[in-house]
Scaffold this motif. Structure first.
Motif, PDB file in Angstrom:
ATOM      1  N   UNK A 206     -86.902 -24.277  38.975  1.00 48.29           N
ATOM      2  CA  UNK A 206     -85.507 -24.526  38.572  1.00 48.29           C
ATOM      3  C   UNK A 206     -84.553 -23.423  39.032  1.00 48.29           C
ATOM      4  N   UNK A 207     -85.036 -22.179  39.090  1.00 48.11           N
ATOM      5  CA  UNK A 207     -84.196 -21.085  39.562  1.00 48.11           C
ATOM      6  C   UNK A 207     -83.754 -21.327  41.010  1.00 48.11           C
ATOM      7  N   UNK A 208     -84.648 -21.881  41.811  1.00 48.91           N
ATOM      8  CA  UNK A 208     -84.331 -22.124  43.220  1.00 48.91           C
ATOM      9  C   UNK A 208     -83.192 -23.118  43.394  1.00 48.91           C
ATOM     10  N   UNK A 209     -83.035 -24.024  42.440  1.00 54.35           N
ATOM     11  CA  UNK A 209     -81.961 -25.017  42.540  1.00 54.35           C
ATOM     12  C   UNK A 209     -80.586 -24.363  42.585  1.00 54.35           C
ATOM     13  N   UNK A 210     -80.484 -23.192  41.960  1.00 54.04           N
ATOM     14  CA  UNK A 210     -79.220 -22.453  41.974  1.00 54.04           C
ATOM     15  C   UNK A 210     -79.185 -21.423  43.093  1.00 54.04           C
ATOM     16  N   UNK A 211     -80.247 -20.643  43.216  1.00 53.51           N
ATOM     17  CA  UNK A 211     -80.236 -19.518  44.145  1.00 53.51           C
ATOM     18  C   UNK A 211     -80.194 -19.961  45.602  1.00 53.51           C
ATOM     19  N   UNK A 212     -80.864 -21.054  45.938  1.00 51.58           N
ATOM     20  CA  UNK A 212     -80.942 -21.457  47.334  1.00 51.58           C
ATOM     21  C   UNK A 212     -79.675 -22.120  47.846  1.00 51.58           C
ATOM     22  N   UNK A 213     -78.716 -22.303  46.977  1.00 52.03           N
ATOM     23  CA  UNK A 213     -77.412 -22.776  47.428  1.00 52.03           C
ATOM     24  C   UNK A 213     -76.544 -21.612  47.913  1.00 52.03           C
ATOM     25  N   UNK A 214     -77.013 -20.398  47.643  1.00 53.98           N
ATOM     26  CA  UNK A 214     -76.314 -19.213  48.117  1.00 53.98           C
ATOM     27  C   UNK A 214     -76.813 -18.847  49.508  1.00 53.98           C
ATOM     28  N   UNK A 215     -75.964 -18.224  50.289  1.00 54.01           N
ATOM     29  CA  UNK A 215     -76.334 -17.873  51.661  1.00 54.01           C
ATOM     30  C   UNK A 215     -76.078 -16.391  51.915  1.00 54.01           C
ATOM     31  N   UNK A 216     -76.889 -15.835  52.823  1.00 56.04           N
ATOM     32  CA  UNK A 216     -76.667 -14.472  53.285  1.00 56.04           C
ATOM     33  C   UNK A 216     -76.607 -13.455  52.173  1.00 56.04           C
ATOM     34  N   UNK A 217     -75.525 -12.674  52.179  1.00 56.80           N
ATOM     35  CA  UNK A 217     -75.365 -11.620  51.185  1.00 56.80           C
ATOM     36  C   UNK A 217     -75.250 -12.143  49.771  1.00 56.80           C
ATOM     37  N   UNK A 218     -74.730 -13.365  49.611  1.00 56.06           N
ATOM     38  CA  UNK A 218     -74.623 -13.946  48.271  1.00 56.06           C
ATOM     39  C   UNK A 218     -76.009 -14.137  47.653  1.00 56.06           C
ATOM     40  N   UNK A 219     -76.955 -14.603  48.468  1.00 51.18           N
ATOM     41  CA  UNK A 219     -78.323 -14.786  47.976  1.00 51.18           C
ATOM     42  C   UNK A 219     -78.945 -13.442  47.620  1.00 51.18           C
TER      43      UNK A 219
END
Length: 352
Positions: free
Chosen positions: A125-138
């Motif tokens: 479930x954490x990946x559902x939020x985190x993987x929408x971020x890119x580059x430095x945001x992630x």
């Protein structure tokens, strides 16, 4: 060795060279020898406790844990392009979950593995939020996750804040039995995860990951399912780092949140992967060995040792940006383990 040939001809004058064929191959004599050597080496390492003393066994166990961390971070950043500075979250959660599960009555070594599975499940479930971020945001987002996990674990009455606790059931195991069991567990975990990454890179998933790393938009345009593919490698890296944290707990027995959730663990991962060669299969293992050697020689120097690590990392970034193995592979074309394809030219006779 399976090859596919593509011939190329220009004209048919007698003065021109013979046509050239291109053979696409994966297995070479060198790769077959390398894989056999790796398997033989793992068997020898499994038998090593028969001849090594206690100190050497403990040091090798530490090396295996470093190897796991390097492999997992490289799989995430080197192949999927997801640079994380917060993977100490999974390392710390793996140790914490092991303490909690063992406290509930589960045998300690089974608790280590189950803890990693639980953390991997939580990463979905954490990946559902985190993987929408890119580059430095992630990268920053993962650091925030690590800090939040640290704070939440401190609130657990069993942990007693930064005072910490112990894996009590592990203390009840005889010292020599614990040393050997942890050694074999760590070796099996490193070897198993290494072969798992090897298999993924040789599959369609490996090609998809590298396409996503180069360009998510281009990967999606050719039908690659970007989010599920990234989630797979994210969860695998969470499982591996959590298992490394649980194994570290087995060697130390005591659990203090500030130690296990320290950013130094991600710094170690970065160092090992960058020095060894990010985006290569062999590089993280080489980086782990180099880091282990440096730590063994200079680890007692305290702050000076950490400064030295930082300077070495900067020098490698400036002088050898591809790392040790990445530079060797780039300059010589040498590939020990067959995780990709190679294009070989073959001269054909005009009678063909």
């Amino acid at each position: 060795m399976k090859t596919t040939s593509y011939s190329s001809t220009v004209s048919s004058t007698s003065a021109e060279p013979a046509p050239v064929a291109f053979a696409v191959e994966r297995w070479t004599w060198l790769s077959k020898f390398s894989v056999s050597a790796v398997v033989a080496g793992q068997v020898l390492l499994a038998l090593a406790p028969l001849v090594l003393d206690a100190g050497a066994i403990d040091r090798l166990t530490t090396l295996y844990i470093y190897g796991i961390l390097a492999l997992m971070w490289n799989a995430l950043a080197g192949y999927a392009g997801l640079v994380s500075v917060g993977h100490q979250a999974f390392f710390g959660l793996g140790a914490y979950a092991a303490v909690r599960i063992a406290d509930a009555g589960m045998p300690p070594y089974l608790a280590l593995f189950v803890a990693a599975v639980v953390v991997a499940a939580a990463a979905i479930p954490l990946s559902s939020f985190m993987l929408r971020l890119k580059g430095g945001e992630f990268a920053i987002g993962m650091w925030v996750v690590a800090a939040l996990c640290h704070l939440l674990v401190n609130l657990d009455g069993l942990v007693q804040g930064e005072t910490g606790t112990s894996l009590i059931s592990m203390q009840q195991v005889p010292t020599e039995t614990r040393r050997l069991a942890t050694y074999w567990f760590a070796l099996a975990a490193m070897a198993g995860l290494a072969w798992c990454v090897f298999g993924l890179l040789r599959s369609k998933v490996g090609s998809a990951l590298q396409a996503i790393r180069d360009s998510q938009e281009a990967a999606a345009s050719v039908g690659i399912q970007v989010l599920p593919t990234k989630r797979l490698i994210f969860v695998l890296s969470a499982f591996g780092c959590a298992l490394a944290g649980a194994l570290w707990l087995a060697t130390a027995v005591t659990f203090q949140p500030k130690t296990y959730f320290s950013v130094q663990w991600t710094a170690y991962m970065l160092f090992m992967v960058l020095v060894g060669g990010i985006g290569t299969y062999e590089g993280p293992i080489i980086g782990a060995i180099l880091f282990f050697a440096v730590e063994t020689a200079f680890g007692a120097a305290g702050v000076t040792y950490l400064i030295g690590l930082g300077l070495v990392a900067v020098l490698f970034a400036l002088l050898l940006p591809k790392g040790v193995w990445g530079t060797i592979e780039c300059r010589s074309g040498l590939q020990l383990l067959p995780v990709g394809y190679r294009l070989r030219t073959v001269r054909q006779s005009r009678m063909d």
